[in-house]
Design an enzyme around this catalytic site. Structure first.
Site, PDB file in Angstrom:
ATOM      1  N   HIS A  28       0.832  -1.208   0.000  1.00  0.00           N
ATOM      2  CA  HIS A  28       0.000   0.000   0.000  1.00  0.00           C
ATOM      3  C   HIS A  28       0.872   1.266   0.000  1.00  0.00           C
ATOM      4  O   HIS A  28       0.450   2.314   0.464  1.00  0.00           O
ATOM      5  CB  HIS A  28      -0.968   0.018   1.196  1.00  0.00           C
ATOM      6  CG  HIS A  28      -2.101  -0.954   1.033  1.00  0.00           C
ATOM      7  ND1 HIS A  28      -3.187  -0.714   0.228  1.00  0.00           N
ATOM      8  CD2 HIS A  28      -2.304  -2.178   1.581  1.00  0.00           C
ATOM      9  CE1 HIS A  28      -4.022  -1.745   0.284  1.00  0.00           C
ATOM     10  NE2 HIS A  28      -3.502  -2.658   1.098  1.00  0.00           N
ATOM     11  N   SER A  61      -5.618 -18.758 -25.525  1.00  0.00           N
ATOM     12  CA  SER A  61      -5.042 -19.040 -24.207  1.00  0.00           C
ATOM     13  C   SER A  61      -5.284 -20.494 -23.838  1.00  0.00           C
ATOM     14  O   SER A  61      -6.428 -20.954 -23.835  1.00  0.00           O
ATOM     15  CB  SER A  61      -5.689 -18.148 -23.137  1.00  0.00           C
ATOM     16  OG  SER A  61      -5.521 -18.735 -21.855  1.00  0.00           O
ATOM     17  N   GLY A 112      -5.381 -14.662 -11.225  1.00  0.00           N
ATOM     18  CA  GLY A 112      -6.300 -14.029 -10.274  1.00  0.00           C
ATOM     19  C   GLY A 112      -5.981 -14.291  -8.818  1.00  0.00           C
ATOM     20  O   GLY A 112      -6.851 -14.167  -7.961  1.00  0.00           O
ATOM     21  N   SER A 117      -0.614 -12.353 -12.816  1.00  0.00           N
ATOM     22  CA  SER A 117      -0.676 -13.019 -14.116  1.00  0.00           C
ATOM     23  C   SER A 117      -0.980 -12.007 -15.213  1.00  0.00           C
ATOM     24  O   SER A 117      -0.560 -12.176 -16.360  1.00  0.00           O
ATOM     25  CB  SER A 117      -1.743 -14.119 -14.112  1.00  0.00           C
ATOM     26  OG  SER A 117      -3.045 -13.579 -14.024  1.00  0.00           O
ATOM     27  N   ASP A 162       3.358  -3.810 -10.664  1.00  0.00           N
ATOM     28  CA  ASP A 162       3.286  -5.147 -11.254  1.00  0.00           C
ATOM     29  C   ASP A 162       4.115  -5.262 -12.524  1.00  0.00           C
ATOM     30  O   ASP A 162       4.898  -6.194 -12.701  1.00  0.00           O
ATOM     31  CB  ASP A 162       1.834  -5.512 -11.590  1.00  0.00           C
ATOM     32  CG  ASP A 162       0.999  -5.686 -10.341  1.00  0.00           C
ATOM     33  OD1 ASP A 162       1.570  -5.646  -9.233  1.00  0.00           O
ATOM     34  OD2 ASP A 162      -0.224  -5.846 -10.478  1.00  0.00           O
ATOM     35  N   TYR A 211      -9.911  -0.899  -0.715  1.00  0.00           N
ATOM     36  CA  TYR A 211      -8.748  -0.303  -1.387  1.00  0.00           C
ATOM     37  C   TYR A 211      -9.020   1.161  -1.724  1.00  0.00           C
ATOM     38  O   TYR A 211      -8.220   2.041  -1.423  1.00  0.00           O
ATOM     39  CB  TYR A 211      -8.448  -1.116  -2.644  1.00  0.00           C
ATOM     40  CG  TYR A 211      -7.301  -0.625  -3.480  1.00  0.00           C
ATOM     41  CD1 TYR A 211      -5.998  -0.999  -3.189  1.00  0.00           C
ATOM     42  CD2 TYR A 211      -7.522   0.200  -4.579  1.00  0.00           C
ATOM     43  CE1 TYR A 211      -4.935  -0.560  -3.969  1.00  0.00           C
ATOM     44  CE2 TYR A 211      -6.474   0.649  -5.365  1.00  0.00           C
ATOM     45  CZ  TYR A 211      -5.185   0.257  -5.060  1.00  0.00           C
ATOM     46  OH  TYR A 211      -4.144   0.693  -5.835  1.00  0.00           O
TER      47      TYR A 211
HETATM   48  P1  ADP Z   1      -3.676 -11.299 -11.229  1.00  0.00           P
HETATM   49  O1  ADP Z   1      -2.914 -10.345 -12.057  1.00  0.00           O
HETATM   50  O2  ADP Z   1      -3.529 -11.053  -9.764  1.00  0.00           O
HETATM   51  O3  ADP Z   1      -3.410 -12.737 -11.550  1.00  0.00           O
HETATM   52  P2  ADP Z   1      -5.870  -9.985 -12.532  1.00  0.00           P
HETATM   53  O4  ADP Z   1      -7.333  -9.986 -12.273  1.00  0.00           O
HETATM   54  O5  ADP Z   1      -5.156  -8.692 -12.485  1.00  0.00           O
HETATM   55  O6  ADP Z   1      -5.232 -11.046 -11.526  1.00  0.00           O
HETATM   56  O7  ADP Z   1      -5.571 -10.592 -13.975  1.00  0.00           O
HETATM   57  C1  ADP Z   1      -6.128 -11.818 -14.355  1.00  0.00           C
HETATM   58  C2  ADP Z   1      -6.595 -11.722 -15.801  1.00  0.00           C
HETATM   59  O8  ADP Z   1      -5.453 -11.656 -16.678  1.00  0.00           O
HETATM   60  C3  ADP Z   1      -7.360 -12.941 -16.249  1.00  0.00           C
HETATM   61  O9  ADP Z   1      -8.729 -12.833 -15.922  1.00  0.00           O
HETATM   62  C4  ADP Z   1      -7.121 -12.911 -17.765  1.00  0.00           C
HETATM   63  O10 ADP Z   1      -7.970 -11.987 -18.386  1.00  0.00           O
HETATM   64  C5  ADP Z   1      -5.705 -12.384 -17.868  1.00  0.00           C
HETATM   65  N1  ADP Z   1      -4.755 -13.509 -17.899  1.00  0.00           N
HETATM   66  C6  ADP Z   1      -3.727 -13.745 -17.077  1.00  0.00           C
HETATM   67  N2  ADP Z   1      -3.068 -14.873 -17.402  1.00  0.00           N
HETATM   68  C7  ADP Z   1      -3.695 -15.402 -18.481  1.00  0.00           C
HETATM   69  C8  ADP Z   1      -3.520 -16.563 -19.299  1.00  0.00           C
HETATM   70  N3  ADP Z   1      -2.538 -17.441 -19.059  1.00  0.00           N
HETATM   71  N4  ADP Z   1      -4.384 -16.757 -20.298  1.00  0.00           N
HETATM   72  C9  ADP Z   1      -5.362 -15.882 -20.543  1.00  0.00           C
HETATM   73  N5  ADP Z   1      -5.592 -14.781 -19.820  1.00  0.00           N
HETATM   74  C10 ADP Z   1      -4.774 -14.521 -18.805  1.00  0.00           C
HETATM   75 MG    MG Z   2      -3.154  -8.232 -12.126  1.00  0.00          MG
END
Ligand code: ADP
Ligand code: MG
Length: 353
Positions: A28, A61, A112, A117, A162, A211
């Protein structure tokens, strides 16, 4: 990549990848112009990119088993395609035309779960575009383009943490980052230590409202203290005149920034662990973003032998915990901690360890 060939009936031109990340210290602080200290996790997102056989972009994907075709002139796509398309568009907006592409995505980064990711996907795609189109982009600019893609095309108002972590960090180092100036330094991971990350299994249900409220409280505190951002205050005594609860919110940000700065001097694993424990206490008591599940998990981890320290990581209100543990012990500690935690009625899972 065989799978690319099967799906698109052609060979990829380039393959690129980027890791997920976890924030070890500095929570934060990013929206207060402060300091963060992420590291890369072992899991990565890989993209194979080739030229499309028609006039559309094609994205696939593996994890989502989802295929999307995008006509460049149409309105931007939703869902996972918005991240990939967003990367293409920000590159075009920066002045580099992009031909219709076939993009194949596969990843071991948990989606997520707060390990980013989304930024791993953006950085992997942008690295792929950089080599495919021979773009003159450094890793910082690449991170900034990823952030733009996520904000403008996925509709997420995110900081730069990130993307900078996924673009610049590796798993042998911690990335010290000043989120105001983007000054950065790769610091060696504490000697004799490795990390464990466990998901609490508790959804971050209040995360968005909580947040936004914390951000507003920090802005109010900065305003009342007459500074641009809380980063400009270094002495926790200076918050004494503020009303509660913004006094405690500001104190967390100030003490947390000071904890990250302590690491710059070079630090042992036990000292680093103590800073993580202090960070957790501050997030719980001053910032009030912990929940009973995270308390349980952190308590279990902190009580185990060979654990130097543990804290919630990410925005809180659910999500994951990170621990620094003795080298060679991550797997055993993660398994034991998860057993104890799940026996208390939770549904956690190991993300790193
Ligand atoms: P985090 O970044 O914490 O994992 P976010 O909600 O910010 O969670 O991002 C997740 C989103 O990123 C997924 O819902 C998808 O849209 C996209 N994403 C991430 N990795 C992949 C993947 N391997 N294939 C397809 N989409 C992905
Ligand atoms: Mg994210």
């Amino acid at each position: 990549m065989m799978d690319f060939q099967q799906r698109f009936k052609t060979s990829p031109e380039v393959i690129a990848s980027a890791p997920g990340r976890v924030n070890l210290l500095g929570e934060h602080t990013d929206y207060n112009d402060g300091f963060v200290l992420p590291t890369a996790i072992p899991q990565r997102t890989t993209v194979a990119i080739g030229f499309s056989a028609d006039d559309r972009h094609h994205f696939y994907s593996v994890e989502l088993n989802e295929s999307v075709a995008v006509v460049p002139a149409d309105s931007p796509p939703q869902g996972f395609a918005s991240y990939v398309y967003g990367c293409i568009r920000v590159v075009e907006t920066a002045g580099h035309p992009v031909p219709p592409l076939a993009v194949f995505v596969t990843s071991s980064v948990p989606i997520g779960s707060g390990l980013s990711s989304s930024a791993a996907l953006e950085v992997a795609v942008l690295r792929g575009l950089r080599s495919l189109l021979q773009l003159d982009l450094d890793d910082v600019k690449l991170a900034q383009l990823g952030q733009q893609a996520e904000m403008q095309y996925a509709g997420v108002s995110c900081g730069i943490l990130d993307q900078m972590a996924c673009s610049l960090a590796d798993s042998e180092h911690m990335l010290f980052l000043d989120t105001r100036t983007l000054d950065r330094q790769l610091l060696p991971f504490p000697t004799g230590a490795e990390m464990v990350v466990i998901d609490s299994g508790v959804a971050r249900s209040l995360a968005t409202s909580g947040y936004n409220q914390r951000r507003a409280e920090c802005e109010a505190a900065a305003h009342q203290l007459g500074v641009k951002a809380l980063r400009d205050v270094t002495d926790p005594q200076q918050v004494a005149s503020l009303p509660e609860p913004i006094r405690r919110r500001a104190r967390h940000v100030i003490t947390e920034n000071n904890r990250v700065l302590k690491v710059l001097a070079g630090i042992s694993a036990p000292e680093f662990g103590a800073l993580m424990n202090a960070s957790h206490a501050s997030l719980r008591d001053d910032y009030e973003v912990s929940v009973p599940a995270l308390e349980r998990l952190v308590e279990i981890l902190q009580a185990m032998p060979d654990v130097f320290g543990a804290r919630l990581t990410g925005a809180g209100f659910g999500g994951a915990c990170v621990a620094l543990v003795a080298a060679g012990q991550a797997q055993a500690i993660a398994t034991n901690a998860l057993n104890l935690y799940n026996r208390a009625g939770y549904n956690g899972r190991i993300l790193v360890g």
